[in-house]
Design a protein around this motif. Structure first.
Motif, PDB file in Angstrom:
ATOM      1  N   UNK A  47     -65.901  42.291   5.956  1.00 26.71           N
ATOM      2  CA  UNK A  47     -65.231  40.960   6.034  1.00 26.71           C
ATOM      3  C   UNK A  47     -65.903  40.009   7.013  1.00 26.71           C
ATOM      4  N   UNK A  48     -66.033  40.622   8.389  1.00 26.13           N
ATOM      5  CA  UNK A  48     -66.570  39.325   9.159  1.00 26.13           C
ATOM      6  C   UNK A  48     -67.945  38.925   8.890  1.00 26.13           C
ATOM      7  N   UNK A  49     -68.818  39.604   8.353  1.00 26.10           N
ATOM      8  CA  UNK A  49     -70.011  39.415   7.647  1.00 26.10           C
ATOM      9  C   UNK A  49     -70.192  38.364   6.488  1.00 26.10           C
ATOM     10  N   UNK A  50     -69.143  38.618   5.471  1.00 25.67           N
ATOM     11  CA  UNK A  50     -68.844  37.650   4.447  1.00 25.67           C
ATOM     12  C   UNK A  50     -68.416  36.366   5.086  1.00 25.67           C
ATOM     13  N   UNK A  51     -67.469  36.433   6.087  1.00 19.85           N
ATOM     14  CA  UNK A  51     -66.947  35.014   6.464  1.00 19.85           C
ATOM     15  C   UNK A  51     -67.908  34.224   7.262  1.00 19.85           C
ATOM     16  N   UNK A  52     -68.855  35.063   7.893  1.00 21.31           N
ATOM     17  CA  UNK A  52     -69.995  34.482   8.700  1.00 21.31           C
ATOM     18  C   UNK A  52     -70.905  33.645   7.703  1.00 21.31           C
ATOM     19  N   UNK A  53     -71.011  34.150   6.689  1.00 21.06           N
ATOM     20  CA  UNK A  53     -72.057  33.599   5.557  1.00 21.06           C
ATOM     21  C   UNK A  53     -71.016  32.534   4.823  1.00 21.06           C
ATOM     22  N   UNK A  54     -70.020  32.537   4.566  1.00 22.59           N
ATOM     23  CA  UNK A  54     -69.148  31.387   4.343  1.00 22.59           C
ATOM     24  C   UNK A  54     -69.258  30.033   5.057  1.00 22.59           C
ATOM     25  N   UNK A  55     -69.153  30.423   6.546  1.00 25.70           N
ATOM     26  CA  UNK A  55     -68.943  29.519   7.404  1.00 25.70           C
ATOM     27  C   UNK A  55     -70.364  28.708   7.576  1.00 25.70           C
ATOM     28  N   UNK A  56     -71.571  29.554   7.210  1.00 25.81           N
ATOM     29  CA  UNK A  56     -72.925  29.311   7.305  1.00 25.81           C
ATOM     30  C   UNK A  56     -73.179  28.204   6.171  1.00 25.81           C
ATOM     31  N   UNK A  57     -72.653  28.613   4.864  1.00 29.30           N
ATOM     32  CA  UNK A  57     -72.760  27.813   3.659  1.00 29.30           C
ATOM     33  C   UNK A  57     -72.178  26.499   3.754  1.00 29.30           C
ATOM     34  N   UNK A  58     -70.781  26.490   4.479  1.00 29.20           N
ATOM     35  CA  UNK A  58     -70.252  25.377   4.694  1.00 29.20           C
ATOM     36  C   UNK A  58     -70.894  24.260   5.565  1.00 29.20           C
ATOM     37  N   UNK A  59     -71.498  24.852   6.822  1.00 28.37           N
ATOM     38  CA  UNK A  59     -72.446  24.263   7.618  1.00 28.37           C
ATOM     39  C   UNK A  59     -73.587  23.543   6.979  1.00 28.37           C
ATOM     40  N   UNK A  60     -74.157  24.303   6.089  1.00 28.74           N
ATOM     41  CA  UNK A  60     -75.434  23.490   5.639  1.00 28.74           C
ATOM     42  C   UNK A  60     -74.879  22.576   4.386  1.00 28.74           C
ATOM     43  N   UNK A  61     -73.700  22.633   3.996  1.00 30.41           N
ATOM     44  CA  UNK A  61     -73.274  21.711   3.058  1.00 30.41           C
ATOM     45  C   UNK A  61     -73.285  22.027   1.575  1.00 30.41           C
ATOM     46  N   UNK A  62     -73.398  23.527   1.389  1.00 37.54           N
ATOM     47  CA  UNK A  62     -73.446  24.120   0.103  1.00 37.54           C
ATOM     48  C   UNK A  62     -72.220  24.629  -0.360  1.00 37.54           C
ATOM     49  N   UNK A  63     -71.161  24.717   0.534  1.00 41.86           N
ATOM     50  CA  UNK A  63     -69.844  25.081   0.231  1.00 41.86           C
ATOM     51  C   UNK A  63     -68.712  24.278   0.994  1.00 41.86           C
ATOM     52  N   UNK A  95     -62.031  27.062   3.583  1.00 45.67           N
ATOM     53  CA  UNK A  95     -60.651  27.694   4.247  1.00 45.67           C
ATOM     54  C   UNK A  95     -59.593  27.733   3.080  1.00 45.67           C
ATOM     55  N   UNK A  96     -59.560  27.060   2.185  1.00 43.14           N
ATOM     56  CA  UNK A  96     -58.745  27.240   0.954  1.00 43.14           C
ATOM     57  C   UNK A  96     -58.922  28.449   0.391  1.00 43.14           C
ATOM     58  N   UNK A  97     -59.781  29.348   0.533  1.00 39.78           N
ATOM     59  CA  UNK A  97     -60.295  30.292  -0.297  1.00 39.78           C
ATOM     60  C   UNK A  97     -60.397  31.564   0.514  1.00 39.78           C
ATOM     61  N   UNK A  98     -60.259  31.531   1.731  1.00 45.97           N
ATOM     62  CA  UNK A  98     -60.257  32.546   2.740  1.00 45.97           C
ATOM     63  C   UNK A  98     -59.830  34.062   2.044  1.00 45.97           C
ATOM     64  N   UNK A  99     -58.337  33.860   1.805  1.00 43.09           N
ATOM     65  CA  UNK A  99     -57.798  35.112   1.504  1.00 43.09           C
ATOM     66  C   UNK A  99     -58.011  35.421   0.316  1.00 43.09           C
ATOM     67  N   UNK A 100     -58.587  34.705  -0.633  1.00 47.07           N
ATOM     68  CA  UNK A 100     -59.219  35.103  -1.937  1.00 47.07           C
ATOM     69  C   UNK A 100     -60.688  35.930  -1.834  1.00 47.07           C
ATOM     70  N   UNK A 101     -61.344  35.409  -0.773  1.00 50.54           N
ATOM     71  CA  UNK A 101     -62.680  36.124  -0.395  1.00 50.54           C
ATOM     72  C   UNK A 101     -62.565  37.326   0.398  1.00 50.54           C
ATOM     73  N   UNK A 102     -61.456  37.501   1.275  1.00 51.77           N
ATOM     74  CA  UNK A 102     -61.279  38.588   1.869  1.00 51.77           C
ATOM     75  C   UNK A 102     -60.602  39.766   0.817  1.00 51.77           C
ATOM     76  N   UNK A 103     -59.929  39.384  -0.333  1.00 52.11           N
ATOM     77  CA  UNK A 103     -59.417  40.109  -1.081  1.00 52.11           C
ATOM     78  C   UNK A 103     -60.681  40.657  -2.135  1.00 52.11           C
ATOM     79  N   UNK A 104     -61.456  39.825  -2.449  1.00 57.79           N
ATOM     80  CA  UNK A 104     -62.763  40.146  -3.204  1.00 57.79           C
ATOM     81  C   UNK A 104     -63.777  41.214  -2.442  1.00 57.79           C
ATOM     82  N   UNK A 105     -63.826  41.280  -1.123  1.00 51.02           N
ATOM     83  CA  UNK A 105     -64.608  42.182  -0.235  1.00 51.02           C
ATOM     84  C   UNK A 105     -63.710  43.258  -0.257  1.00 51.02           C
ATOM     85  N   UNK A 106     -62.485  43.396  -0.275  1.00 48.88           N
ATOM     86  CA  UNK A 106     -61.765  44.644  -0.120  1.00 48.88           C
ATOM     87  C   UNK A 106     -61.804  45.366  -1.805  1.00 48.88           C
TER      88      UNK A 106
END
Length: 327
Positions: free
Chosen positions: A175-191, A195-206
């Motif tokens: 989960x932490x690795x996935x969230x790290x890449x999500x933040x990275x994608x946001x930082x570079x402007x690709x996502x 934040x609106x989808x954090x719960x959904x992302x965590x659910x997909x990882x599980x």
């Protein structure tokens, strides 16, 4: 098609052409061209047939993992994955696109990710297994450098096995690795607004972890997929001995192992389709049994069969799929 994929194709083409010219220069470019005239092209078509069988086997594996998926769609996803894999370093581009396309057919992205990574996991295990056999053979029949090369190939390919196991066992790390890449994608402007989808992302990882663990308990299914995966990988390295047969070279155990070593070692080359590296490794391993002009022409025929044929058929499927979605 995005520029990076066009660049990947051009890089691969230029690399193959450069190696051909460099090797041909030893005996003459004309002699290398003439060697094509003496080739038995029946074995080239046999090589293309083997690669096609490889696609069918991978499609069967996807079909077994995703019961709801028809074989037709499984074959399409296989070719789409092969196309993008061969245009990206370390074959990394295919799996994300396979997951993306599969999820568009009503299959949960977490489940799609688990199934594709499960397939990759088994494939990497059988590559390591066959590679280990090649190491043992290499110790007794080849030089220290060849043995070192195949050993490095196994170790780096086994890293994927370790990472998948690590993230399946350690849910928090996944989960932490996935969230790290999500933040990275946001930082570079690709996502945008992840934040609106954090719960959904965590659910997909599980979901991914749960599905992966569930599949790992199906012993008979794993054995079947492992056998199919071994055949699939064998198709990859048996093409080269078949191509060599067109020049009258008998299919010997030594040639088969040289081809296996070429396949495993070149897989760690960080270029699109392992271009440049695959040709160079082939030259180092086969220049002792082939004349320079036949080395260069074999490289072209081999890469045409195992690389450019994949891009041609895969590219057609990608274009047709894109056209279908637009209509």
């Amino acid at each position: 098609m995005k520029k990076k994929y066009i660049f990947g194709f051009l890089f691969a083409f230029v690399a193959t052409l450069t190696v051909f010219i460099l090797i041909s220069g030893i005996k003459g470019f004309t002699s290398s061209i003439q060697s094509f005239l003496g080739y038995n092209y029946l074995f080239l078509f046999l090589g293309l047939f083997i690669i096609t069988i490889k696609w069918i086997i991978e499609s069967l594996i996807i079909k077994f993992l995703l019961n709801r998926m028809s074989f037709k769609h499984s074959l399409k996803f296989t070719l789409i994955g092969q196309f993008y894999s061969y245009l990206t370093p370390f074959y990394t581009g295919g799996q994300p696109f396979q997951i993306l396309y599969i999820s568009k057919y009503g299959i949960d992205p977490g489940q799609a990710t688990a199934m594709i990574l499960f397939k990759t996991f088994i494939f990497q295990i059988n590559m390591a297994f066959l590679g280990l056999i090649a190491v043992i053979y290499s110790i007794y029949h080849f030089s220290y450098g060849v043995t070192l090369g195949i050993t490095l190939g196994i170790l780096l390919n086994s890293l994927a096995i370790f990472l998948i196991l690590f993230y399946v066992i350690n849910q928090k790390a996944a989960i932490n690795t996935t969230l790290f890449f999500v933040k990275f994608l946001k930082k570079v402007g690709l996502l945008k607004n992840p934040e609106k989808h954090i719960d959904e992302i965590i659910f997909k990882v599980k979901t991914f972890i749960d599905v992966f663990k569930m599949e790992s308990r199906k012993v008979l299914k794993i054995v079947l997929i492992f056998i199919l995966s071994v055949i699939q990988f064998s198709c990859s390295f048996l093409v080269l001995p078949v191509i060599l047969k067109g020049f009258g070279k008998d299919l010997t155990l030594k040639i088969v192992f040289k081809s296996l070593i070429t396949q495993v070692t070149s897989s760690i080359i960080p270029t699109p389709g392992t271009s440049g590296g695959a040709e160079s490794i082939f030259y180092l391993l086969f220049s002792d049994i082939l004349t320079p002009e036949r080395v260069s022409s074999t490289i072209v025929l081999w890469r045409l069969t195992t690389y450019y044929y994949v891009l041609l058929i895969g590219g057609i499927v990608v274009l047709l799929n894109h056209k279908y979605k637009k209509s």
